[in-house]
Motif scaffolding. Structure first.
Motif, short mmCIF file in Angstrom:
data_model
loop_
_atom_site.label_atom_id
_atom_site.label_comp_id
_atom_site.label_asym_id
_atom_site.label_seq_id
_atom_site.Cartn_x
_atom_site.Cartn_y
_atom_site.Cartn_z
N ARG A 1238 0.84 -1.18 0.00
CA ARG A 1238 0.00 0.00 0.00
C ARG A 1238 0.88 1.24 0.00
NH1 ARG A 1238 -2.76 -0.55 4.71
NH2 ARG A 1238 -4.35 -1.85 3.72
N PRO A 1239 0.65 2.15 -0.93
CA PRO A 1239 1.50 3.34 -0.98
C PRO A 1239 1.31 4.19 0.25
CG PRO A 1239 0.17 3.11 -2.96
CD PRO A 1239 -0.37 2.13 -1.97
N PRO A 1240 2.37 4.88 0.68
CA PRO A 1240 2.26 5.74 1.87
C PRO A 1240 1.30 6.87 1.62
CG PRO A 1240 4.36 6.08 0.76
CD PRO A 1240 3.70 4.94 0.07
N GLY A 1241 0.69 7.32 2.70
CA GLY A 1241 -0.33 8.35 2.55
C GLY A 1241 0.26 9.71 2.24
N PRO A 1249 9.36 9.09 2.77
CA PRO A 1249 8.18 8.48 3.38
C PRO A 1249 8.59 7.59 4.55
CG PRO A 1249 8.68 7.42 1.31
CD PRO A 1249 9.64 8.57 1.44
N SER A 1250 7.56 7.22 5.34
CA SER A 1250 7.88 6.47 6.56
C SER A 1250 8.57 5.15 6.24
CB SER A 1250 6.60 6.20 7.35
OG SER A 1250 5.66 5.58 6.50
N PHE A 1251 8.05 4.36 5.35
CA PHE A 1251 8.70 3.08 5.04
C PHE A 1251 8.24 2.57 3.69
CE2 PHE A 1251 8.98 -1.55 5.12
CZ PHE A 1251 10.32 -1.70 5.42
N ILE A 1252 9.19 2.19 2.84
CA ILE A 1252 8.86 1.59 1.53
C ILE A 1252 9.56 0.23 1.50
CG2 ILE A 1252 9.25 1.77 -0.96
CD1 ILE A 1252 8.92 4.79 -0.66
N PRO A 1253 8.80 -0.84 1.21
CA PRO A 1253 9.41 -2.18 1.23
C PRO A 1253 10.51 -2.31 0.19
CG PRO A 1253 7.20 -2.27 0.32
CD PRO A 1253 7.38 -0.89 0.85
N SER A 1254 11.47 -3.18 0.53
CA SER A 1254 12.62 -3.37 -0.37
C SER A 1254 12.24 -4.34 -1.48
CB SER A 1254 13.80 -3.92 0.41
OG SER A 1254 13.50 -5.24 0.84
N GLN A 1255 13.03 -4.32 -2.55
CA GLN A 1255 12.78 -5.24 -3.67
C GLN A 1255 12.93 -6.70 -3.26
OE1 GLN A 1255 11.98 -4.48 -7.20
NE2 GLN A 1255 11.20 -2.77 -5.99
N PRO A 1256 14.01 -7.08 -2.51
CA PRO A 1256 14.11 -8.50 -2.12
C PRO A 1256 12.88 -8.96 -1.33
CG PRO A 1256 16.18 -7.36 -1.66
CD PRO A 1256 15.19 -6.31 -2.07
N PRO A 1360 3.72 3.06 -13.59
CA PRO A 1360 2.80 3.18 -12.43
C PRO A 1360 3.33 4.21 -11.43
CG PRO A 1360 4.14 1.21 -12.20
CD PRO A 1360 4.49 1.79 -13.53
N GLN A 1361 2.40 4.88 -10.77
CA GLN A 1361 2.77 5.87 -9.73
C GLN A 1361 2.60 5.18 -8.37
OE1 GLN A 1361 3.87 8.88 -10.46
NE2 GLN A 1361 4.21 9.45 -8.31
N TYR A 1362 3.63 5.29 -7.53
CA TYR A 1362 3.55 4.68 -6.18
C TYR A 1362 3.12 5.74 -5.19
CZ TYR A 1362 4.70 1.87 -2.07
OH TYR A 1362 4.63 1.17 -0.89
N GLY A 1363 1.82 5.85 -5.05
CA GLY A 1363 1.30 6.89 -4.18
C GLY A 1363 1.75 8.25 -4.68
N LYS A 1364 2.25 9.07 -3.74
CA LYS A 1364 2.72 10.39 -4.10
C LYS A 1364 4.23 10.49 -4.02
CE LYS A 1364 -1.53 12.61 -2.58
NZ LYS A 1364 -2.14 13.53 -1.63
N VAL A 1365 4.88 9.32 -4.03
CA VAL A 1365 6.36 9.33 -3.91
C VAL A 1365 6.95 9.82 -5.22
CG1 VAL A 1365 8.42 7.93 -3.60
CG2 VAL A 1365 6.36 7.46 -2.24
N GLU A 1366 7.83 10.79 -5.12
CA GLU A 1366 8.46 11.36 -6.32
C GLU A 1366 9.63 10.48 -6.70
OE1 GLU A 1366 11.05 15.23 -7.18
OE2 GLU A 1366 9.13 15.64 -6.17
#
Length: 1441
Positions: A1238-1241, A1249-1256, A1360-1366
């Motif tokens: 779920r993208p951060p608010g 952002p508070s936390f973005i999961p890693s690729q692994p 795709p856009q991940y929430g509002k993360v630039e």
């Protein structure tokens, strides 16, 4: 040659004829009648010889005629003729041929010669021959003969006087000997006494036989004569002296006691005549006072006369010695008089003979006992025995008080300037003496020990009072005292020993009867001691103080010691303590402040003693010292008080004290206190210090050069030390009660020493502690009776603030424990559990002591006990383990290290020897070492020990199980009897399983230790242990393992991880650097969380079929999944990734398969689309119980994929149950995927952002789906597919952190997919393949799959856009290698290769599914073309299609 033999008779006849011829010749001219008579006598003898066979008898019959010529010859008064006739008469007498009549004639003739003063010596000789060889002379004839001798005694010629005196003595003896012989002849013949006539004449006693009558008359007249009265029988006496009469009375009384005791008539004489006479004659001595003027009284007082007085005392001595039983009342008077004669007012010579008389009594203990019985023990009677002893004491005291100058006989030594009087040299003078306050009295040898050899009582030839040499009276009194003590004590002790022997014999004969000794004898003994002890003590104490001679001192001490011992044996506490106090005080320096002695002495000072009711003042001992000083030392006091000196006499007294304690310890009772207190002070002054085993050795004084010892005492010290040790060694021979008295006394001494040692660094007195140790060591055979008081006190000492005192307390208690365990008890300790626990208990009690030095000593002892007695501890193990485990974090490293050494020894060497019930304690103890925070290495090593312990459990499982079950049965029975439930941890699991559970629980505690290294080690050990040995557990126990151990641990770890500190830790202690991945508590806890979760998941994986049968497996599964989900969603990449790995692991669950079967299954699974990474075979389930196998994974997969099955086959229930599990897993996966993708608010621009999961993480998450899908595909619905699509879409949309992009993204020129993109496509591939082989109703999902793939194709033109993360293009991202601490940026992926691959899959899938109804109905082709048109406008790639 006998006088009656033929030769002798022949010779007699010849001699007589010769005598008659000689007489005839001599009288031929002057005395014709005599000549004729002689000649007719010759004829008469010849006739007798010729006519008779028994010539001697005939001669005796005719003796009057035969003697007549000789009597006539004596009548001539011619010396020559008289001598010849007397010789002839003597010859006839010696042949016993004189008749009674002839004897009478002879005596008459002798009387005439005496009156004429002729041949006096020959007369005496003739009388003596007549009376000694014949018994024919009686009555008046005998009295005449005796009177004749008396008369000759009073002639003017000295030789005649003396000869006559000797003859009188002999004749008197002969008279009484005849009576004794007569009694002997009539022995056994009972005679009726004739009736007593009313008017009896004193001179004839009709009841007596002839010889007895003679003796009676003689004795009666002797009394008359001494009393200056006329004799009744000895008619013709003209003169007599009292002195001679008293001598004769004494000799008769002394030589013939039987006569007076057996004949009432003689007893009557004793009572009525002798005693009044003696009392009358004593009168001048009683009334006389030294120095009083005779003119003062109206009647002049007669002065005492030495010869009479001395003889009277001799008579009294004989009367008391032989006739005491007859003359009880009279003896009371005599003894009272004797006591009065010792009075200081009497003349010195009278006191001297009186003290000699007293000495004679003192050597007769049986007589003294009679006095005590007859007088002291009777009411209203004089306390004679007490008075005698007290008078002796008073007499000795009076000699030390300088007497009146008016007495010339008693010049004092001090007045004459005796050597050493009042001076220091007194102790060095050669002559033995007593010295007291300037009075010097020499001591002389007066008699052999035990005999009263008098000097002045034997001076029968002296008329004037002799001059008494200085010191004589003292010497006699001293000997009398010593003999009195020796006699009484040896007599009572002999009788006591005899009584004990008899009671022992009685006990053997009648073991049931508790025979009591006769109280009578005891009462007498007790009365004797009670009567004499005060006087004895006063005298002996004074003498001891005044003595300057070693031998005299020794004798006094020996006397005090024997009385003390006797009092002890008789149970007379006050006198016993009094004598012991006296010895104690004499051992110490004068005025030495020792409370226990002072209080005792104060009681005694109140006790005065009296003589005949008059109180006597006790002279207190002097403080002057006339002794050689041998030691100077410190007194044992709280405050330093300078020094005190010990003299040679002090040391001598100390030796006596040691001797008393050594030989008579059994009777000391409470007075051990006195003895030991004194010894303690002496030991202190001498500077003796305790060494190994409690023995005292000469040691340098701690205070410095305050102790000065002469060489004389230096050589004595080792001896004293040795005696001291022997004294306590001999305690092994004491009875139990005496031993308790000794222990109590030592404990009380030790308490005093402890009091003194409070608040001071001064060296404490360790005497009592050292001797408690010595006493304990020698009484090991009965250690049980003294163990509690002994160790109880020593444990108090161990808590003392003074380090030296404490150290010795610990030394003593540990030495006793070690010795008691090593001692070969009977029965052995192994069979006497109660005793063993009693002995070990003080070791446990030491754990309560807070001082580290004591605990160190305790643990060192445990180590030694383990090394020497470890194999035989048996029931003592819990106690020992308790001691080892009693560690606290505030105790310091060295203590913990020592304790841990003990534990290591236990685990390596002693697990097989201890009862299995103790194994749980071992686990607890090992765990406590893991939890201590003083020494990390010990914590880690203790975890290793727990692993070793688990191995031991595994190897010895069967034996341990059996033993524990036996024990459990016993406990169960006991609990039932008490009506209580069985109380033990993890009940009702089987006991062996409980052991494992305790181990796991302990490891679980260690898994949440604050130190990461400990957590890691404990976690690895715990999971390895469960993996290796879990098969030993019974099925129900697994329930506890899962819920109480594993999930509890997971909860704790999760809680700690989520609350852990995020502060950076600079270093790991010392100079150790910490890696950046572990530089906060949070990161360190993350590692623990990873390890724990992986471990639990692995157990669920390997033990699933076992766990499934527990009943609540589904619940457990859900809890595990919850843990996996919370870990996966944690903000820590390491934890979240590990959680997914654990998720993967539990999805691989299956049964172990044979290797031969593996390739086929693997191929089949691969064919179904399960990635090879997920089909690793499971490890074997370990030895023991095999996993319950229902079917293989392949069978399940194929079964679920066959649509034709209508009826559930066998095992379908478990399949349905499994289905629930997998759907639960799917829900967890979905929730995890949803939450993590779920993208951060909020947060735009450069705000991170508070936390973005890693690729692994996302890759792993997506990779889980294919395996999971295999389990849920039968129920997988469109709704589920949509959920999957959301997660896949979200996962692909997540951007990459710029600092991670170089490791994940391919180089810009390469058209390659990321692992995540590969996984997403693989997931869809598995899905479409499953639909392909699945039932038709699944084909409705095709359009949805196409839709999803086409979405991915669109990414090429619409990323795709991940929430509002630039996000930035990969080429524009700044790598943090250059700017190390610059904020991270997010990089958008290059989605073109992914879109292309997705398009390929679409084309491929459409080829396969174009004919499917669902594909046609849902207008899939239309959608594909629409997307392709968009795609074409952005890419030329369409041409290649």
């Amino acid at each position: 040659m006998s006088t009656s033999s033929p030769e002798a008779v022949k010779k007699l006849l010849e001699n007589m004829q010769t005598d008659l011829r000689s007489l005839s010749m001599e009288c031929k001219k002057k005395f014709p009648p005599v000549k004729e008579a002689a000649e007719s006598g010759i004829v008469k003898i010849k006739t007798i010889a010729a006519r008779n066979t028994d010539i001697l008898a005939t001669l005796k019959e005719n003796s009057s005629e035969v003697v007549q010529p000789f009597l006539m010859g004596c009548g001539t008064k011619e010396p020559k003729i008289t001598q010849l006739c007397l010789a002839a008469i003597q010859r006839l007498m010696s042949h016993e041929v004189v008749s009674e009549a002839a004897a009478g004639n002879i005596i008459n003739m002798l009387w005439q010669l005496m009156e004429n003063g002729l041949e006096e010596l020959k007369l005496l000789q003739t009388v003596l021959v007549l009376l000694t060889t014949n018994t024919v002379v009686h009555d008046e004839v005998l009295s005449k003969a005796i009177v004749l001798c008396f008369r000759l005694h009073f002639t003017k010629d000295n030789i005649t006087n003396n000869t006559a005196a000797a003859t009188v003595r002999q004749v008197v003896t002969v008279v009484f000997e005849r009576m004794v012989a007569e009694d002997e002849r009539f022995k056994g013949i009972v005679e009726l006494p004739p009736p007593v006539q009313g008017n009896t004449n004193r001179r004839s006693v009709s009841t007596l036989r002839p010889s007895a009558k003679d003796a009676y008359m003689l004795f009666q007249d002797l009394c008359q004569l001494v009393n200056a009265d006329a004799p009744y029988w000895l008619v013709g006496m003209t003169e007599m002296t009292r002195t001679f009469g008293l001598e004769l009375l004494e000799s008769v009384l002394n030589d013939f006691p039987g006569v007076f005791l057996q004949h009432q008539e003689f007893s009557f004489l004793l009572k009525e005549r002798v005693c009044p006479l003696v009392i009358k004659l004593f009168s001048p001595n009683i009334k006389f006072r030294q120095g009083s003027s005779s003119s003062a009284s109206p009647a002049p007082v007669e002065k005492p006369y030495f010869p009479i007085c001395m003889r009277l005392l001799r008579v009294v001595s004989v009367l008391i010695k032989h006739y005491y039983s007859l003359l009880v009342t009279e003896c009371e008077i005599f003894l009272s008089l004797l006591v009065k004669f010792l009075d200081g007012e009497k003349p010195q010579w009278l006191r001297a003979v009186a003290v000699e008389s007293v000495h004679r009594l003192c050597v007769q203990p049986h007589l003294l006992r009679s006095f005590c019985q007859s007088y002291d023990m009777k009411q209203h009677s004089t306390k004679v025995f007490r008075d005698i002893v007290n008078a002796l004491g008073s007499f000795i005291q009076s000699l030390f008080i300088v007497p009146n100058a008016g007495n010339p006989a008693a010049t004092n030594g001090a007045a004459q300037g005796a050597p050493g009087a009042g001076g220091q040299g007194a102790g060095l003078t050669a002559q033995a003496a007593f010295e007291y306050r300037g009075t010097w009295i020499p001591l002389m040898t007066v008699s052999v020990q035990g005999s009263a050899k008098a000097t002045y009582l034997e001076m029968l030839d002296k008329v004037e009072p002799p001059s008494i040499p200085e010191g004589y009276a003292m010497s006699v009194a001293f000997s009398a005292l010593l003999d009195l003590v020796r006699g009484i004590t040896s007599m009572i002790e002999r009788e006591l020993a005899k009584e004990e022997e008899e009671s022992a014999v009685r006990r053997e004969a009648n073991p049931d009867q508790n025979a009591q000794p006769e109280p009578g004898a005891h009462l007498v003994w007790e009365e004797m001691v009670s009567a004499c002890w005060c006087g004895l003590l006063a005298a002996l104490s004074l003498l001891l103080d005044a003595s300057t001679d070693e031998t005299a001192t020794e004798n006094i001490l020996k006397a005090e010691l024997t009385v003390a011992s006797l009092c002890g044996r008789l149970g007379l506490v006050t006198p016993r303590d009094a004598f012991i106090t006296a010895i104690c005080k004499a051992s110490l320096p004068p005025h030495y402040a020792l409370t226990v002695l002072s209080s005792n002495a104060a009681n005694l000072n109140n006790k005065t003693y009296s003589i005949q009711g008059q109180s006597v003042q006790i002279i207190s001992p002097s403080s002057e010292s006339h002794q050689q000083v041998v030691a100077v030392g410190q007194p044992l006091t709280v405050q330093p008080q300078g020094t005190v000196v010990l003299t040679a006499k002090n040391i001598q007294c100390m030796r006596t004290l040691l001797n008393l304690a050594h030989c008579h310890g059994a009777v000391l009772g409470t007075s051990w206190q006195l003895v030991l207190a004194t010894l303690q002070h002496l030991v202190w002054i001498l500077g003796l210090k305790p060494g190994v085993g409690g023995a005292l050795k000469p040691g340098r004084a701690v205070e410095g050069p305050s102790t000065v010892l002469t060489t004389a005492v230096m050589t004595d010290l080792p001896v004293i030390s040795n005696i001291l040790s022997r004294l306590f060694e001999s305690s092994q021979y004491l009875d139990d009660v005496s031993l308790h008295h000794l222990i109590n006394a030592l404990c009380s001494l030790s308490l005093e020493a402890m009091e003194m040692a409070y608040g001071t660094n001064k060296e404490p007195s360790l005497f009592a502690v050292a001797k408690l140790l010595e006493t304990g060591l020698v009484n090991m055979d009965r250690i049980e009776i003294l163990w509690r008081p002994l160790t109880g006190h020593l444990l108090e000492v161990c808590q003392h603030p003074n380090a030296r005192m404490r150290e010795w307390g610990a030394e003593a208690v540990t030495a006793l424990i070690k010795a008691s365990l090593a001692y070969k008890h009977n029965p052995p300790l192994a069979q006497n559990q109660r005793l063993q626990l009693l002995l070990l208990n003080p070791l446990k009690e030491l754990s309560n002591v807070l001082h580290a030095d004591i605990r160190q000593k305790q643990l060192e002892s445990v180590l030694q006990i383990l090394q020497s007695q470890g194999d035989s501890l048996g029931p003592g193990w819990p106690l020992v383990l308790g001691v080892i485990g009693a560690i606290r974090n505030d105790q310091g490293e060295s203590l913990i290290r020592t304790a841990f050494q003990c534990l290591q020894l236990v685990v390596t060497d002693f697990l097989p020897t201890m009862p299995c019930t103790c194994l749980q304690i071992v686990v607890e103890v090992a765990g406590s070492f893991g939890l201590q925070n003083q020494e990390l290495n010990i914590s880690l090593t203790s975890i290793g020990l727990l692993w070793n312990i688990s191995d031991y459990f595994f190897q010895r499982g069967e034996a341990i199980t059996q033993e524990l079950e036996r024990e459990e049965a016993v406990l169960q029975k006991q609990a039932q009897e008490k009506g209580e439930p069985l109380n033990r941890p993890f009940h009702p699991a089987p006991p062996f399983d409980c052991l494992w559970l305790c181990l796991y629980a302990k490891l679980g505690e260690l898994c949440v230790d604050p130190r990461p290294a400990v957590r890691k080690s404990a976690g690895q050990t715990m999971f390895s242990t469960i993996a290796a040995h879990g098969t030993l557990l019974q099925q129900p126990t697994w329930h506890i393992v899962v819920w109480k151990v594993l999930f509890h641990l997971l909860d704790c770890v999760r809680k700690s991880s989520t609350t852990a500190d995020k502060e950076k830790i600079e270093s790991g202690g010392g100079n150790i650097l910490i890696h950046h991945s572990r530089d906060t508590a949070e990161k360190q806890w993350a590692e623990t969380w990873v390890l724990t979760l992986a471990g639990v998941a692995r157990i669920f994986n390997t033990r699933r079929y076992l766990l499934q049968q527990l009943g609540d497996f589904f619940k457990a599964w859900e809890v595990l999944l919850d843990h996996i989900q919370s870990a996966a969603l944690s903000k820590n990449n390491e934890v979240s990734l590990a959680a997914l790995k654990s998720f993967q692991e539990i999805l691989q669950i299956g049964t172990p398969v044979k290797e031969s079967a593996l390739p086929t299954e693997a191929l089949a699974l691969a064919a179904l689309g399960v990635p090879p990474v997920l089909i690793d075979p499971l490890g074997a389930s370990g030895p023991g119980r095999p996993l319950l196998r229902s079917d293989s994974m392949l069978e399940r997969l194929t079964r679920y994929s066959s649509a034709e099955l209508q009826v559930p086959p066998p095992g379908e229930e478990s399949a349905l149950e499994d289905s629930a599990l997998w759907w639960s897993a799917w829900n967890t996966w979905y929730r995890t995927g949803t939450d993590s993708t779920r993208p951060p608010g909020g947060g735009t621009g450069t705000d991170r952002p508070s936390f973005i999961p890693s690729q692994p993480f996302l890759t792993a998450l997506v990779q889980i789906f294919p395996a999971l899908y295999q389990h849920i595909k039968t129920g997988f619905s469109m709704d589920d597919l949509r959920k999957l699509g959301v997660i896949l879409h979200g996962a692909v949309s997540v951007p990459i952190s710029s600092d991670a992009s170089p490791f994940i993204l391919p180089s810009y020129t390469e058209a390659v997919l990321t692992s995540l993109q590969e996984a997403v496509l693989t997931a869809l591939d598995v899905l479409q393949k499953a639909i392909c082989v699945g039932p038709e109703n699944l084909q409705v999902m095709y359009p949805a799959i196409f839709e999803q793939l086409l979405l991915f194709v669109e990414f090429s033109c619409k990323p795709p856009q991940y929430g509002k993360v630039e996000t930035k293009h990969v080429a524009n991202a700044k790598y943090n290698q250059i700017q190390l601490f610059a904020p991270a940026e997010w990089v958008a992926l290059n989605y073109v290769p992914f879109a292309e691959r997705s398009l390929e899959v679409v084309v491929d899938l459409y080829h396969k599914t174009a004919c499917h109804k669902a594909v046609i109905n849902e207008k899939v082709l239309q959608n594909i073309i629409k997307v392709l048109l968009q795609f074409a406008s952005h890419s030329d790639y369409i041409i290649s299609l």
